[in-house]
Motif scaffolding. Structure first.
Motif, mmCIF file in Angstrom:
data_model
loop_
_atom_site.group_PDB
_atom_site.id
_atom_site.type_symbol
_atom_site.label_atom_id
_atom_site.label_comp_id
_atom_site.label_asym_id
_atom_site.label_seq_id
_atom_site.Cartn_x
_atom_site.Cartn_y
_atom_site.Cartn_z
ATOM 1 N N ASN A 92 35.118 -23.244 -1.432
ATOM 2 C CA ASN A 92 35.680 -21.892 -1.445
ATOM 3 C C ASN A 92 35.727 -21.267 -2.841
ATOM 4 O O ASN A 92 36.617 -20.486 -3.154
ATOM 5 C CB ASN A 92 37.080 -21.871 -0.814
ATOM 6 N N GLU A 93 34.737 -21.572 -3.664
ATOM 7 C CA GLU A 93 34.626 -20.989 -5.002
ATOM 8 C C GLU A 93 33.665 -19.801 -4.919
ATOM 9 O O GLU A 93 32.562 -19.824 -5.457
ATOM 10 C CB GLU A 93 34.160 -22.050 -5.988
ATOM 11 N N PHE A 94 34.148 -18.776 -4.222
ATOM 12 C CA PHE A 94 33.284 -17.662 -3.837
ATOM 13 C C PHE A 94 32.729 -16.862 -5.014
ATOM 14 O O PHE A 94 31.593 -16.403 -4.977
ATOM 15 C CB PHE A 94 34.020 -16.751 -2.856
ATOM 16 N N GLY A 124 34.052 -14.255 2.078
ATOM 17 C CA GLY A 124 35.164 -15.132 1.721
ATOM 18 C C GLY A 124 36.198 -14.481 0.820
ATOM 19 O O GLY A 124 37.368 -14.856 0.837
#
Length: 161
Positions: A92-94, A124
């Motif tokens: 989730n390191e968009f 995200g």
């Protein structure tokens, strides 16, 4: 999970290329690290996969190429950047995913994987309009992936409602 710096030292010791090796040999070494990263990624070991993809990325930046190797270098670079993006999506390191995909698109503006992954990252972080346009662009470029992209487009459109 091993200590990262220890693992880097072990990779270098194991795979250290002699100083006089050609760029082609260095590219083959980078490909082998990428393949190890692919294996780790498919096993769900995202942190170790990230390291296996990141290390070749650094090495690629140090290789001086002859013209005959440039195409392989570019393809390998895009592959590593996009696989790093896939790992970062899982974490989730968009913002990082968007940056990596934008780098790929600045050199390869028809890269459907980059559009698709950047769209997932945009979704995200709630930027559904950017996700929508990236998906539209990807569907124009690659009609063979239209079904997959259309499904994702439908998901993104439903977020507007």
């Amino acid at each position: 999970m091993m200590n990262a710096s220890y693992r880097n030292e072990e990779m270098l010791k194991r795979d250290k290329a002699p100083r006089n090796d050609s760029p082609k040999t260095s590219l083959e070494l980078v490909k082998s690290w990428k393949e190890e990263g692919n294996s780790l990624f498919s096993q769900g070991d995202i942190d170790d996969a990230l390291e296996h993809y990141g290390f070749p990325g650094v090495m690629l930046s140090l290789i001086i190429l002859e013209e005959e190797h440039i195409r392989n270098f570019c393809e390998l670079s895009y592959c590593i950047l996009l696989t790093l993006a896939a790992c970062l999506l899982k974490k989730n390191e968009f913002d990082q995913v968007g940056l990596l995909c934008s780098i790929v698109l600045s050199f390869d503006p028809c890269n459907v994987k980059a559009f698709f992954r950047r769209a997932k990252a945009a979704e995200g972080i709630g930027m559904c309009d950017l996700a929508y346009w990236d998906l539209v662009q990807g569907s124009k470029i690659d009609p063979l992936n239209k079904e997959i992209i259309a499904k994702k487009l439908h998901e993104v459109k439903s977020l507007f409602e």
